[in-house]
Scaffold this motif. Structure first.
Motif, PDB file in Angstrom:
ATOM      1  N   ILE A 145      -3.315  66.644 -17.002  1.00 20.48           N
ATOM      2  CA  ILE A 145      -2.486  67.094 -18.125  1.00 20.48           C
ATOM      3  C   ILE A 145      -1.645  65.936 -18.654  1.00 20.48           C
ATOM      4  O   ILE A 145      -0.961  65.254 -17.886  1.00 20.48           O
ATOM      5  CB  ILE A 145      -1.566  68.260 -17.697  1.00 20.48           C
ATOM      6  CG1 ILE A 145      -2.403  69.458 -17.216  1.00 20.48           C
ATOM      7  CG2 ILE A 145      -0.652  68.670 -18.856  1.00 20.48           C
ATOM      8  CD1 ILE A 145      -3.284  70.063 -18.291  1.00 20.48           C
ATOM      9  N   ILE A 146      -1.728  65.730 -19.958  1.00 20.79           N
ATOM     10  CA  ILE A 146      -0.962  64.669 -20.626  1.00 20.79           C
ATOM     11  C   ILE A 146      -0.002  65.306 -21.628  1.00 20.79           C
ATOM     12  O   ILE A 146      -0.411  66.134 -22.446  1.00 20.79           O
ATOM     13  CB  ILE A 146      -1.897  63.687 -21.374  1.00 20.79           C
ATOM     14  CG1 ILE A 146      -3.010  63.174 -20.434  1.00 20.79           C
ATOM     15  CG2 ILE A 146      -1.088  62.539 -21.973  1.00 20.79           C
ATOM     16  CD1 ILE A 146      -2.513  62.430 -19.226  1.00 20.79           C
ATOM     17  N   GLU A 147       1.259  64.942 -21.558  1.00 18.20           N
ATOM     18  CA  GLU A 147       2.243  65.413 -22.533  1.00 18.20           C
ATOM     19  C   GLU A 147       2.301  64.435 -23.706  1.00 18.20           C
ATOM     20  O   GLU A 147       2.319  63.214 -23.513  1.00 18.20           O
ATOM     21  CB  GLU A 147       3.630  65.528 -21.899  1.00 18.20           C
ATOM     22  CG  GLU A 147       3.737  66.642 -20.864  1.00 18.20           C
ATOM     23  CD  GLU A 147       5.168  66.862 -20.412  1.00 18.20           C
ATOM     24  OE1 GLU A 147       6.080  66.160 -20.916  1.00 18.20           O
ATOM     25  OE2 GLU A 147       5.380  67.739 -19.553  1.00 18.20           O
ATOM     26  N   GLY A 166       5.861  66.617 -26.234  1.00 19.99           N
ATOM     27  CA  GLY A 166       5.917  67.358 -24.981  1.00 19.99           C
ATOM     28  C   GLY A 166       4.838  68.413 -24.837  1.00 19.99           C
ATOM     29  O   GLY A 166       4.670  68.971 -23.752  1.00 19.99           O
ATOM     30  N   SER A 167       4.109  68.719 -25.911  1.00 19.43           N
ATOM     31  CA  SER A 167       3.006  69.677 -25.788  1.00 19.43           C
ATOM     32  C   SER A 167       1.956  69.092 -24.857  1.00 19.43           C
ATOM     33  O   SER A 167       1.752  67.881 -24.795  1.00 19.43           O
ATOM     34  CB  SER A 167       2.411  70.019 -27.154  1.00 19.43           C
ATOM     35  OG  SER A 167       1.917  68.870 -27.804  1.00 19.43           O
ATOM     36  N   ARG A 168       1.263  69.968 -24.131  1.00 19.74           N
ATOM     37  CA  ARG A 168       0.431  69.516 -23.019  1.00 19.74           C
ATOM     38  C   ARG A 168      -1.054  69.695 -23.335  1.00 19.74           C
ATOM     39  O   ARG A 168      -1.468  70.733 -23.856  1.00 19.74           O
ATOM     40  CB  ARG A 168       0.817  70.287 -21.751  1.00 19.74           C
ATOM     41  CG  ARG A 168       2.280  70.121 -21.413  1.00 19.74           C
ATOM     42  CD  ARG A 168       2.699  71.012 -20.281  1.00 19.74           C
ATOM     43  NE  ARG A 168       1.920  70.723 -19.074  1.00 19.74           N
ATOM     44  CZ  ARG A 168       2.233  71.205 -17.879  1.00 19.74           C
ATOM     45  NH1 ARG A 168       3.282  71.965 -17.720  1.00 19.74           N
ATOM     46  NH2 ARG A 168       1.476  70.920 -16.837  1.00 19.74           N
ATOM     47  N   HIS A 169      -1.836  68.684 -22.958  1.00 19.17           N
ATOM     48  CA  HIS A 169      -3.270  68.679 -23.259  1.00 19.17           C
ATOM     49  C   HIS A 169      -4.008  67.998 -22.107  1.00 19.17           C
ATOM     50  O   HIS A 169      -3.501  67.047 -21.512  1.00 19.17           O
ATOM     51  CB  HIS A 169      -3.547  67.921 -24.558  1.00 19.17           C
ATOM     52  CG  HIS A 169      -2.668  68.352 -25.696  1.00 19.17           C
ATOM     53  ND1 HIS A 169      -2.999  69.360 -26.553  1.00 19.17           N
ATOM     54  CD2 HIS A 169      -1.427  67.927 -26.070  1.00 19.17           C
ATOM     55  CE1 HIS A 169      -2.027  69.536 -27.433  1.00 19.17           C
ATOM     56  NE2 HIS A 169      -1.071  68.663 -27.163  1.00 19.17           N
ATOM     57  N   THR A 170      -5.216  68.468 -21.821  1.00 24.32           N
ATOM     58  CA  THR A 170      -6.006  67.787 -20.799  1.00 24.32           C
ATOM     59  C   THR A 170      -6.569  66.489 -21.371  1.00 24.32           C
ATOM     60  O   THR A 170      -6.728  66.337 -22.591  1.00 24.32           O
ATOM     61  CB  THR A 170      -7.174  68.654 -20.309  1.00 24.32           C
ATOM     62  OG1 THR A 170      -8.107  68.838 -21.387  1.00 24.32           O
ATOM     63  CG2 THR A 170      -6.695  69.993 -19.782  1.00 24.32           C
TER      64      THR A 170
END
Length: 368
Positions: A145-147, A166-170
């Motif tokens: 997970i990358i913010e 700050g939204s999170r994405h793989t």
């Protein structure tokens, strides 16, 4: 229909008609098929679709790639040479079953294949390869997970430039967006995660300068004086200019609209990712098993019905256009790699003429 003309005005339809007439000659007749209509011209054919709405107005009008009744690689090469600007094309065939043999790779069609030219966002294939290798080594996982970080935010194209910090994405989502819709913010997060020193191991020597999308777009479109400083600087000076660009967040730039208004080439021979089409064929072949390159096959140019696998990445800016594919007709069959670049430092490239010739190369390759 009014909603159709709002998107494609009448003069554009006339322009499209001219493209087909110029390529295929005089229109002769049309035949109905199960899925579309088949337009017949003097020198070839093309698929077409049309829909009429309840008011008896055209609501959909679509034309497929021109298909020539009789065509040859030599004929295409002659037309490519007439285009203004520099053109590089490389079409290779490679059989994985013969990897150890010297003749494993065969040249099918080449035109200036070893000339490094700007390739726009196609450079992102190298980031995907570096990321893939890092995951294979166990250093990272596709599910990491990358913010989103504000200091790593870039400009369109893409989606994530509008997403909140700050939204999170793989990592897999970031890489998929980077390749399929050329998302620049996703790209710069991967670029900065991997680090420029690691990425230098992957890029060819022709990419002596490496930069992320935000740095390039700031230099070209917003800070021309810094761009000139960068071009003239030594290695230390260039590093300092890029650091200064990193310190400026996109949100701090007064008017982002300038990036959409410029249609003339800017420093396409000075600040770009300079890579030959042969190198691009090599990198996309190395990614042939990666599913992410198959999300967007550039269907308007490549016909998926001709191929079992269609992997693609393209890149463009005013004055630069590249398309790069890896193609396979059936499981276990040889792979074809096609990379086509056109660069014109004087004016926007003739994308209609170039696209027609690229489509012809696809059709010739499919017929091999």
């Amino acid at each position: 229909a009014a909603e159709f003309l709002n998107v494609i005005p009448a003069e554009k339809i006339v322009e499209i008609k001219k493209i087909y007439i110029d390529a295929l000659g005089k229109y002769k007749e049309v035949h109905s098929t199960d899925s579309c209509y088949r337009l017949v011209f003097e020198k070839g054919e093309a698929d077409s679709k049309i829909k009429i709405n309840a008011d008896n107005k055209i609501s959909t009008l679509w034309f497929g790639s021109p298909e020539f009744t009789s065509d040859s690689f030599e004929a295409v090469k002659n037309e490519l040479k007439k285009l203004p600007g520099e053109v590089s094309v490389c079409l290779l065939r490679r059989d994985p079953a013969e990897e150890a043999a010297e003749e494993a790779t065969e040249e099918i069609f080449v035109l200036n294949p070893d000339k490094p030219l700007g390739c726009g966002s196609t450079f992102k294939l190298y980031l995907l390869k570096a990321l893939e290798d890092s995951i294979k080594k166990g250093e990272r996982s596709w599910s990491d997970i990358i913010e989103l970080r504000d200091e790593w935010r870039s400009f369109p194209s893409g989606l994530l430039q509008e997403w909140p910090t700050g939204s999170r994405h793989t990592l897999e989502t970031l890489a998929g967006l980077m390749i399929s819709v050329s998302d620049n913010t996703a790209t710069d997060h991967i670029y900065n995660l991997l680090g420029v020193d690691k990425l230098r191991e992957y890029f060819p020597a022709s990419c002596a300068d490496l930069y992320n999308t935000s740095q390039v777009l700031k230099l070209k479109f917003f800070f021309p004086a810094d761009a000139q400083k960068y071009i003239k600087a030594d290695a230390a000076g260039k590093k300092a200019v890029l650091a200064a660009m990193d310190a400026i967040k996109p949100s701090e730039i007064a008017s982002l609209s300038v990036i959409y208004q410029i249609d003339e080439p800017i420093l396409v021979e000075e600040i770009e990712w300079f890579i030959s089409t042969r190198n691009l064929c090599d990198i996309i072949y190395s990614l042939r098993d990666n599913q992410l390159i198959r999300i967007n096959p550039a269907a308007g140019l490549a016909n998926k019905k001709d191929w079992h696998i269609v992997g693609f990445k393209g890149g463009s800016e005013p004055g630069v256009l590249n398309y790069t594919w890896v193609l396979q007709k059936a499981p276990g069959a040889p792979f074809y790699m096609l990379s086509c670049t056109i660069v014109n430092p004087q004016k926007a490239v003739d994308s209609d003429a170039f696209n027609t010739l690229v489509s012809r190369l696809h059709q010739l390759a499919a017929a091999l």
